[in-house]
Design a protein around this motif. Structure first.
Motif, PDB file in Angstrom:
ATOM      1  N   HIS A 287      -7.586  -2.978  -2.999  1.00 24.80           N
ATOM      2  CA  HIS A 287      -6.967  -2.726  -1.956  1.00 24.80           C
ATOM      3  C   HIS A 287      -7.240  -3.131  -0.585  1.00 24.80           C
ATOM      4  CE1 HIS A 287      -6.100   1.134  -4.319  1.00 24.80           C
ATOM      5  NE2 HIS A 287      -7.278   0.876  -4.962  1.00 24.80           N
TER       6      HIS A 287
ATOM      7  N   ASP B  43       0.819  -1.273  -0.054  1.00 26.06           N
ATOM      8  CA  ASP B  43       0.177  -0.042  -0.114  1.00 26.06           C
ATOM      9  C   ASP B  43       0.832   1.281  -0.099  1.00 26.06           C
ATOM     10  OD1 ASP B  43      -2.179  -1.719   0.009  1.00 26.06           O
ATOM     11  OD2 ASP B  43      -2.300  -1.429   2.143  1.00 26.06           O
TER      12      ASP B  43
ATOM     13  N   GLN C 278     -12.056  -1.700   1.351  1.00 26.44           N
ATOM     14  CA  GLN C 278     -12.001  -0.953   0.350  1.00 26.44           C
ATOM     15  C   GLN C 278     -13.325  -0.035   0.265  1.00 26.44           C
ATOM     16  OE1 GLN C 278     -10.257  -2.563  -3.333  1.00 26.44           O
ATOM     17  NE2 GLN C 278     -11.686  -1.207  -4.598  1.00 26.44           N
TER      18      GLN C 278
END
Lengths: 235, 235
Positions: free
Chosen positions: A205, A43, A209
């Motif tokens: 993600h 990330d 998310q």
């Protein structure tokens, strides 16, 4: 107008960059006793992605392949995570190849292969030709050409990237569908005259998310995954 | 230095352009009662190939895709053959797609597939991305990327074409082998620092061919056809 080609966003749409980067860096992190979860580092590295391209989109820096930007972004991400003193240059160069080893989402290979029975298919990614070619080999993706940032010499969402992709296939933009899991990518493609297809990737993600969970405009095609999209485009 | 990629001349080396063009134009010629042998017309059309690219190599004309040059060359070839009044614009546009329907030599598909087991493979042709993609689909060729004139924005034998191909694969030129049936193509590739492989195509120009029957320099690899070259490159 009949759709004759499908071009694809890759990071997030075709491949799971977060899991791929995490798995690629995990052994090096474990060997150094780094406690940070590899997904968190993925990330942090990805967070440098948009800022790294900004000067090239703005024209204040010449076109620089994403491989070089990823390597610069790695240095920044390590500092941001308090790991700025760990890994020498060659080790960082090795870590940078993480972006060549990203697993396709399970539906990507069969879905794109199904689309390819009738359509020309190509990535329209911000990744370089070198990166896209190695990623395709890693994941078993078969493309008709590699389009995207490198042939346009700038980065999405600049309209030139979409327009050069259509021109390189010798097709009017309206006969080319841009496939992406990101609403902003599709908005830029539509503004350039391309058709649009949204395939959500709610796990891109990781858990929790909140972005791009649903289409935010009346995209021409919306499908839950690539094989379903292939059926929609088969007509 | 280990070879990591093979890039290919296409017209003549991978595909039989003379037979392909002849077969593609034959029905239209027959329908109009044209007595000229289609192979002769293919030769006349191909004779305009080098002159058509010359202004672009010289920099007096901007990069223009080969599809456009082929269409211009078609007009010239028809005049040269005394057929300048036959075929209207749309018919000529249809004839121009002949270059998308060229059969690979019998060893090309298996030989390139064998090379691809270890190497990145890509065309490095003067053909456009659009043309190379359609030609690959027609002939069953599988490439990792489409390199060549369009990404360099000029034509072989300008050194930029070979150098951009290697750079697009993120490889030093010496780790890339240029495969061609034409000694002049290999001479230009070697001058740019690439490795070289000669595969003779003694029937490219039909019976009585006198050029490029044998290697004219000590090319790094010489093989009678692509499958034999794949074995040489497997090491």
């Amino acid at each position: 107008m009949t759709i004759e080609a499908a071009i694809f966003d890759v990071f997030g749409t075709v491949v799971d960059w977060r899991r791929g980067v995490a798995e690629a860096v995990a052994p090096a992190f474990a060997a150094r006793g780094i406690a940070l979860a590899p997904e968190r580092f993925a990330d942090a590295w990805r967070a440098e992605y948009q800022p790294g391209m900004a000067p090239i989109r703005a024209g204040t820096r010449g076109y620089t392949p994403l491989d070089v930007l990823h390597r610069e972004n790695l240095d920044r991400a390590l500092v941001a995570c308090g790991l700025g003193e760990i890994f020498d240059g060659p080790e960082r160069d090795a870590l940078n190849t993480a972006w060549e080893k990203l697993p396709p989402w399970p539906d990507s290979v069969p879905g794109i292969a199904a689309m390819r029975r009738r359509l020309l298919v190509a990535p329209c990614s911000n990744g370089s030709i070198a990166l896209m070619a190695r990623l395709a080999r890693f994941g078993g993706l078969e493309w008709d050409a590699i389009l995207g940032a490198e042939i346009a010499q700038t980065y999405k969402p600049e309209p030139e990237v979409y327009l050069r992709a259509a021109a390189a296939l010798r097709l009017p933009p309206g006969q080319v569908v841009m496939v992406a899991a990101h609403n902003d990518d599709l908005a830029a493609a539509r503004a350039a005259g391309l058709a649009t297809a949204f395939v959500p990737r709610p796990a891109e993600h990781g858990p929790g998310q909140r972005s791009d969970l649903a289409p935010e405009a009346d995209w021409d095609f919306v499908a839950p995954e690539m094989t379903a999209l292939a059926e929609r485009l088969a007509g």
